[in-house]
Structures are given as structure tokens and as C-alpha cells.
Design a protein around this motif. Structure first.
Motif, PDB file in Angstrom:
ATOM      1  N   ILE A  69       0.850  -1.210   0.000  1.00  0.00           N
ATOM      2  CA  ILE A  69       0.000   0.000   0.000  1.00  0.00           C
ATOM      3  C   ILE A  69       0.878   1.250   0.000  1.00  0.00           C
ATOM      4  O   ILE A  69       0.677   2.164  -0.798  1.00  0.00           O
TER       5      ILE A  69
ATOM      6  N   LEU B  59       1.010   4.087  -2.839  1.00  0.00           N
ATOM      7  CA  LEU B  59       0.612   5.483  -2.558  1.00  0.00           C
ATOM      8  C   LEU B  59       1.715   6.466  -2.954  1.00  0.00           C
ATOM      9  O   LEU B  59       1.436   7.558  -3.458  1.00  0.00           O
ATOM     10  N   LYS B  60       2.965   6.057  -2.743  1.00  0.00           N
ATOM     11  CA  LYS B  60       4.089   6.952  -3.067  1.00  0.00           C
ATOM     12  C   LYS B  60       4.161   7.269  -4.556  1.00  0.00           C
ATOM     13  O   LYS B  60       4.766   8.261  -4.951  1.00  0.00           O
TER      14      LYS B  60
ATOM     15  N   GLN C 210       1.554   7.649  -6.762  1.00  0.00           N
ATOM     16  CA  GLN C 210       0.355   8.198  -7.395  1.00  0.00           C
ATOM     17  C   GLN C 210       0.484   9.712  -7.567  1.00  0.00           C
ATOM     18  O   GLN C 210       0.830  10.430  -6.623  1.00  0.00           O
TER      19      GLN C 210
ATOM     20  N   PHE D  70      -0.250  11.941  -2.574  1.00  0.00           N
ATOM     21  CA  PHE D  70      -0.231  11.739  -1.118  1.00  0.00           C
ATOM     22  C   PHE D  70       0.988  12.424  -0.502  1.00  0.00           C
ATOM     23  O   PHE D  70       2.122  12.196  -0.907  1.00  0.00           O
TER      24      PHE D  70
ATOM     25  N   MET E 186       1.297  10.145   5.735  1.00  0.00           N
ATOM     26  CA  MET E 186       0.303   9.415   6.542  1.00  0.00           C
ATOM     27  C   MET E 186       0.182  10.075   7.917  1.00  0.00           C
ATOM     28  O   MET E 186       1.173  10.486   8.507  1.00  0.00           O
TER      29      MET E 186
ATOM     30  N   ALA F 288      -3.133  10.120   3.760  1.00  0.00           N
ATOM     31  CA  ALA F 288      -3.806   8.897   4.195  1.00  0.00           C
ATOM     32  C   ALA F 288      -3.787   8.889   5.723  1.00  0.00           C
ATOM     33  O   ALA F 288      -2.945   9.539   6.338  1.00  0.00           O
TER      34      ALA F 288
ATOM     35  N   LEU G  47      -7.971   9.296   2.404  1.00  0.00           N
ATOM     36  CA  LEU G  47      -7.891   7.828   2.401  1.00  0.00           C
ATOM     37  C   LEU G  47      -7.756   7.333   3.837  1.00  0.00           C
ATOM     38  O   LEU G  47      -6.819   7.709   4.544  1.00  0.00           O
TER      39      LEU G  47
ATOM     40  N   LEU H  21      -6.878  -0.917  -5.202  1.00  0.00           N
ATOM     41  CA  LEU H  21      -6.159   0.371  -5.152  1.00  0.00           C
ATOM     42  C   LEU H  21      -6.477   1.284  -6.347  1.00  0.00           C
ATOM     43  O   LEU H  21      -6.658   2.492  -6.154  1.00  0.00           O
TER      44      LEU H  21
ATOM     45  N   MET I 159      -8.115   5.191  -6.120  1.00  0.00           N
ATOM     46  CA  MET I 159      -7.605   6.408  -6.778  1.00  0.00           C
ATOM     47  C   MET I 159      -8.652   7.026  -7.698  1.00  0.00           C
ATOM     48  O   MET I 159      -8.749   8.253  -7.788  1.00  0.00           O
TER      49      MET I 159
END
Ligand SMILES: Cc1ncc(C[n+]2csc(CCOP(=O)(O)OP(=O)(O)O)c2C)c(N)n1
Ligand SMILES: [Mg+2]
Length: 620
Positions: A12, A16-17, A19, A31, A34, A85, A112, A165, A169
């Protein structure tokens, strides 16, 4: 197929890194990191993956709800082009995020949420904090996220990420569908490894589209505006998210159409723009509300028409009023039986400007606007300088903050009496400087929300306007602001309780029952004793902030200057007179009054209520 062996949680984070979003040729990493709190439900899964990925920042907060608020403040300031997130443990850590999820979804803000979940393997159940159900093993507290999420999934097997995933998005980056997205992560699955296809982690750019409307409906809208006498625009948050302020300014300059701004849309035009009539609706200005009453065409741009905007469907009284709604969400563009222009706000305003080159409202209408605007600005000046004694009115406090702020500084607030006061009085110079969370109007949003704004733009001063009620509900993330060096300026208005709900209660015949911060009186059994002895400044200092108690307006102004000069979060506490309120202007809000009561004051309020109800309309 090349694969890479990772745990679900590691996969995950790696996904995420990578996108990104693109709009108008600009590409941004989606993102920023977190936010969250670890417990046994995420420490060895998501927590371990975060430790292994130091280039994906992790911020420890004090309450999971704050994490979501912070993400919301951040993404709103970024016009939804970037977000955080949020991670939590299972059980109470997870359910603490539900309020934040509702807030995000209602305000159409992408966040998220990754709540931990109970063992998918099940053999050790019931685990600590598990909600057991006697009729199914396929239910848990995270199911409570379903109604408040725009997308919800539970990952029982690592490979489900490969299909989940991309959906996450799609929804987060959709201007029409965005809101809270929840991926529930059973704690055993978080730590489970799988050979993921490497392609899943390739950099992806999600294009944020600007789309235009149906041509037939567009020509209908143009005709409706061209044949109108008193058109008016309701500018909502969509104007800001679409970055359509310039397009709006050009459109109204050419056509002379006046604008009323919703809470989310405030700042769409500078306050001193001749066509900006300011706030509209239940918390609106006399200028906007008087024009709204007679308008024959309402052009809603990026608004969801909450009851505050429509004054509970009483704001628009012209019997022939029609609506044209420009909105990326079909759901909103169809409201009030409008001509629906389901499209991007900026594109639509540009196209309408082109199509209505030969249209301008008449001189009489323009003169009326000018007169109304002038008298409204005089009213603001009056309220900013009431010089009430011995305690200042809240409007003076607002005036002093406004005086101290630079045009680019940001004011953040959410619930209490100040959202109404600020909607009317704050003089916004540019978009994204007035940040009112008024979709959910959630006490507790102000501090973490302001922190999210500050992370989004550290060069501006960010003011959090906080009531004493809100402060007592959720002050704890002041400590997080100290931990991370996220400096905000907090103004805490101490009026010994709930001025807002107290005033409402008084107006509905209930005299403010249960809204004052007073000791219980042993004789009467009511909260009528001494004021509760709260030392807000000492409390804020105990959490690491600077704190100043201002005992007069002069001291308050000095404190604001000191707070601006300070490098760390500064809390200014000021007492204000609870009873000196900013009035309502030609508007109303529907709060149902008891139909039967032994109290004369309630009977009287009910009679007034029934009379007021008659103005509520359907738009069919
Ligand atoms: C989480 C939450 N609980 C309850 C409410 C209902 N509510 C709205 S305003 C308010 C009182 C706020 O008091 P304070 O922060 O002191 O502001 P004031 O009304 O005095 O301006 C309450 C209880 C809310 N909006 N959010
Ligand atoms: Mg209060």
C-alpha cells in the motif's frame, strides 16, 4: 511478469508513493504522507511499512479524528489536488475516524482511511476490541464507515489490492465522486506477504478532467439568462476547487450579474468587487439576501444548496424563479429542477462569457446592487467598532483579527456562533483564505483543520477561530502542532458556553437551557451556579503552546501582533459578551419547535415558527 515480494501494508505504501494527479498541465504527487495513531491493529503492519519508507512522512497525532480533520484542512487548501492517508488501529481507533469520514464526504474532500480490522483468519477471535455478531462473522465496527464513505472495501487477501487500489484512486481523484475512501485492513493481512506485480508500483498520473456540458442544455441556459431581468449567481465551493475565480470575475464584469457566496464559496471574488454581495442564505448579508428574494434566475456554481444557503428554501421568493446549476456532480446540477450544466465550473463560466457577450443587466438593477453593497459595508464597519463595554462583542474580535491579518492569511473555523458571524463579516481578499468547515460544522475541526492548512502553505499565517466549547472538546492536537513545528494562531473566545446554541434555544423559547458552562446549583438542581473555573491559557501552555489572555480590545490587538511574531503555536484567550450578537439579515433557518408544550415561551415560538414555515418553497 516481474514481481516483488511485499507485505500488504508495504505494498500500500509503495503504491501510494507513486500516485500523481495532473490538471491544466500541472503534475503533483497525490499523497503527502500518513497521519495516525498505532495500536495492535496496525503497529506491525502499516506501522512497520511506514518505518521502512522514511520518504513517506508519518505524523503521530493525538486523536484519530484529528488526523482526518488535518487531512481535510490540507486537501481543501490544495484544491483537492493532494491529500494525506490516515492509519488507525482496530476498534475505537478506527471508529474515532468515522466523524472525520462523514465530514470529508459531506464536504467532498478526498481522504484515504486505513482502519485496522479484526483477524481475517478468525481462529483467534474474538480479539481485543472486536465487535462480535451472533448472526455473521462478516461484520465489524468498520462496516460503520460504509454510509460515510464514497468507496469502501475490506482487504481479506493481499492480492485484492491489485484491483482495489486503482478504484481507490479513481474515486479520490474524481471531482464529482470524491470524499472519504475506506480500506479496512485486517491486522493479519497487513503483515502477510505476496508476490505483487511490479507494474502495480509504476508511477501513475491520474488526469483530473475539465468537461463541458451538453450543448442543448447550454443553449437553454444561455436563453434563460438572456431573457432574465434579475439574475443572480450563488458561488459555492466548486468555484474554488475548479480554480474558477478569474472566470467568474470576467463573467460578472461583463454581464453585471451579482454574486452571493456560500460558506464554502466565500472568497470566490474579492470582498470589494462591485458585484460581490457577500454571504448568502441564513448567515447571509442584507445585500445578497434582498437580491436573492427577487431574483428570477439563480445560477448556482459549484454549490450543493445546503439549508443554510437556501435559508431552508425561503431565500428565493420570486414566484417564477428558475435555476441553472453548473456542477461537476450530476447529483447537484439537477437540484431545484434546474437546467443542469453537468460540467467544470471554469469551463462553463468561460463559455457563458463568450455566449453572453451582448448581455448586461439593466442600469436599475446595477444601481440597486451598488446601494445594497454600500449599506452592507457600512454595517460591517459598525459591527467591527461597537466598542461594547465591559466585554467586547464577538464582531469586534473578528474585526481586530481581520485588521491584523495579511490578505493571504487564512482564517479557519467550523462550529459555534462564529461561522455565521464570519460568513457575514470576514472580508476575503482572495480564494483559499476563508476556510469554514460548514458541511458538517464539526466542533473540533478547527485546530487540526488549521494545522492541515498550515502544512499545505507554511508561508501564510493561519488563524483558528475557536469557541470555548470547541476548545474543551478537542484541544489535544495543540501538542501535535508543537511536535511538528506547525505554527498556528488560535483565538479562543470565552463566552462561558454555547453562545450559538444558547441563542438558538432562547429564540425557540427554551431560554438557553443546558448551554452555559456553570456549576450545578444545589438549590435549583440546574447549571445556574458560578462560571466553571477554566484557565484556557494554562491549559494551552500545558500542551506546549504560547498563551496570552487578553483582558481588553487593546490587549487583544497587542496579543495578535505577538502571536504573528511568535514562532510557535500561540493561543489567545479573549472574553466576549455572549449576548451581543451579529443579527440575521432578511433570512431564516428551519429548526423545528415543539408542537405542544406546557411552557408559554415555547408556545409563542411555535406560533412564530408556523408562520415562518409558510415561506418554504418547493422548486418543481
Ligand atoms: C461535534 C459537535 N457536537 C455538537 C455540535 C452542536 N453545536 C454547534 S455549535 C455548538 C456550541 C459551540 O460552542 P462554542 O465553541 O463555545 O462556540 P459559541 O457557540 O460559544 O460561539 C454546539 C454544541 C457540533 N456542531 N459539533
Ligand atoms: Mg462559547
Amino acid at each position: 511478469m516481474a514481481t516483488i515480494r511485499l507485505t500488504t501494508a508495504q505494498a500500500i505504501i509503495k503504491f501510494l508513493k507513486n500516485q500523481y494527479v495532473r490538471r491544466d498541465g500541472r503534475e503533483i504527487q497525490f499523497f503527502a504522507g500518513m497521519l495516525g495513531i498505532f495500536g495492535h491493529g496496525n503497529v506491525a503492519g502499516v506501522g512497520q511499512a511506514l518505518q521502512e519508507n522514511p520518504d513517506f512522512p508519518y505524523i503521530l497525532v493525538r486523536n484519530e479524528q484529528s488526523a482526518v480533520h488535518m487531512a481535510c484542512g490540507f486537501t481543501k487548501m490544495k484544491n483537492r489536488m493532494q491529500t494525506f492517508a490516515c492509519t488507525s488501529s482496530i476498534g475505537p481507533g478506527a471508529t474515532n475516524m468515522i466523524t472525520g469520514a462523514a465530514l470529508a464526504t459531506i464536504n467532498r474532500l478526498p481522504v484515504l482511511l486505513l482502519p485496522g480490522d479484526i483477524f481475517a483468519r478468525r481462529n483467534v477471535a474474538p480479539v481485543l476490541q472486536q465487535l462480535e455478531s451472533p448472526y455473521t462473522q462478516d461484520i465489524g465496527v468498520n462496516d460503520a464507515f460504509k454510509p460515510v464513505s464514497r468507496y469502501w472495501d475490506r482487504i481479506y487477501r493481499p492480492e485484492q489490492l491489485i484491483t482495489s487500489l486503482p478504484e481507490v484512486m479513481r474515486v479520490l481523484t474524481s471531482p464529482a465522486d470524491t470524499g472519504a475512501v475506506t480500506l479496512a485492513l485486517p491486522q493479519d493481512v497487513q503483515a502477510e506477504a505476496y508476490d505483487f506485480p511490479e507494474e502495480l508500483f509504476a508511477q501513475r498520473v491520474w488526469h483530473i478532467s475539465r468537461w463541458t456540458s451538453d450543448r442543448f442544455l447550454f443553449s437553454q441556459a444561455v436563453d434563460a439568462i438572456r431573457t432574465s431581468k434579475h439574475p443572480m449567481i450563488v458561488a459555492g465551493g466548486g468555484v474554488l476547487y475548479s480554480e474558477a475565480s478569474q472566470a467568474l470575475a470576467s463573467f460578472v464584469k461583463q454581464t453585471g450579474i451579482p454574486v452571493g457566496e456560500t460558506q464554502a464559496g466565500k472568497g470566490a471574488l474579492p470582498y470589494d468587487h462591485p458585484q460581490n454581495m457577500g454571504a448568502i442564505g441564513a448567515t447571509g448579508t442584507s445585500a445578497a439576501n434582498q437580491l436573492a428574494q427577487d431574483a428570477d434566475v439563480i445560477i448556482g456554481v459549484g454549490t450543493r444548496y445546503s439549508d443554510f444557503t437556501t435559508a431552508s428554501k425561503t431565500a428565493f421568493q420570486n414566484p417564477n424563479v428558475r435555476f441553472i446549476n453548473i456542477n461537476v456532480a450530476e447529483f447537484d446540477s439537477f437540484k431545484h429542477s434546474a437546467i443542469p450544466l453537468t460540467a467544470d465550473a471554469r469551463l462553463m463560466l468561460e463559455e457563458l462569457t463568450e455566449a453572453l457577450k451582448d448581455f448586461k443587466v439593466d442600469a436599475g438593477y446595477q444601481a440597486r446592487m451598488a446601494t445594497l453593497k454600500e449599506s452592507w459595508e457600512m454595517e460591517v464597519d459598525r459591527l467591527f467598532h461597537l466598542n461594547n463595554q465591559p466585554l467586547p462583542a464577538q464582531s469586534e474580535v473578528i474585526g481586530a483579527i481581520w485588521d491584523s491579518a495579511e490578505p493571504t492569511d487564512v482564517l479557519v473555523s467550523a462550529a459555534g456562533s462564529h461561522p455565521g458571524d464570519l460568513h457575514k463579516l470576514w472580508r476575503t481578499h482572495q480564494p483559499n483564505t476563508y476556510h469554514m468547515e460548514y458541511g458538517y460544522s464539526c466542533m473540533g475541526y478547527e485546530i487540526p483543520g488549521a494545522m492541515g492548512v498550515k502544512i499545505a502553505d507554511p508561508l501564510r499565517e493561519v488563524y483558528a477561530f475557536v469557541g470555548d466549547g470547541t476548545y474543551l472538546m478537542m484541544p489535544s492536537d495543540i501538542l501535535t502542532s508543537v511536535q511538528e513545528g506547525i505554527k498556528i494562531i488560535m483565538v479562543v473566545v470565552d463566552n462561558h458556553g454555547f453562545a450559538s446554541i444558547g441563542g438558538l434555544s432562547q429564540s425557540l423559547g427554551s431560554g438557553g437551557f443546558g448551554t452555559r458552562f456553570r456549576m450545578r446549583d444545589l438549590q435549583s438542581g440546574q447549571l445556574e451556579g458560578e462560571y466553571l473555573p477554566v484557565d484556557f491559557a494554562a491549559n494551552a501552555r500545558s500542551l506546549g503552546a504560547e498563551a496570552i489572555t487578553a483582558c481588553s480590545m487593546d490587549e487583544f490587538r497587542q496579543a495578535l501582533q505577538a502571536a504573528r511574531n511568535a514562532t510557535k503555536t500561540t493561543v489567545i484567550v479573549v472574553n466576549a459578551d455572549r449576548e451581543i450578537r451579529v443579527p440575521g439579515y432578511d433570512s431564516w433557518w428551519d429548526v423545528a419547535v415543539a408542537e405542544t408544550s406546557t411552557m408559554d415561551s415555547v408556545k409563542k415560538a411555535r406560533a412564530e415558527y408556523e408562520a415562518a414555515l409558510k415561506k418554504e418553497r418547493y422548486f418543481l
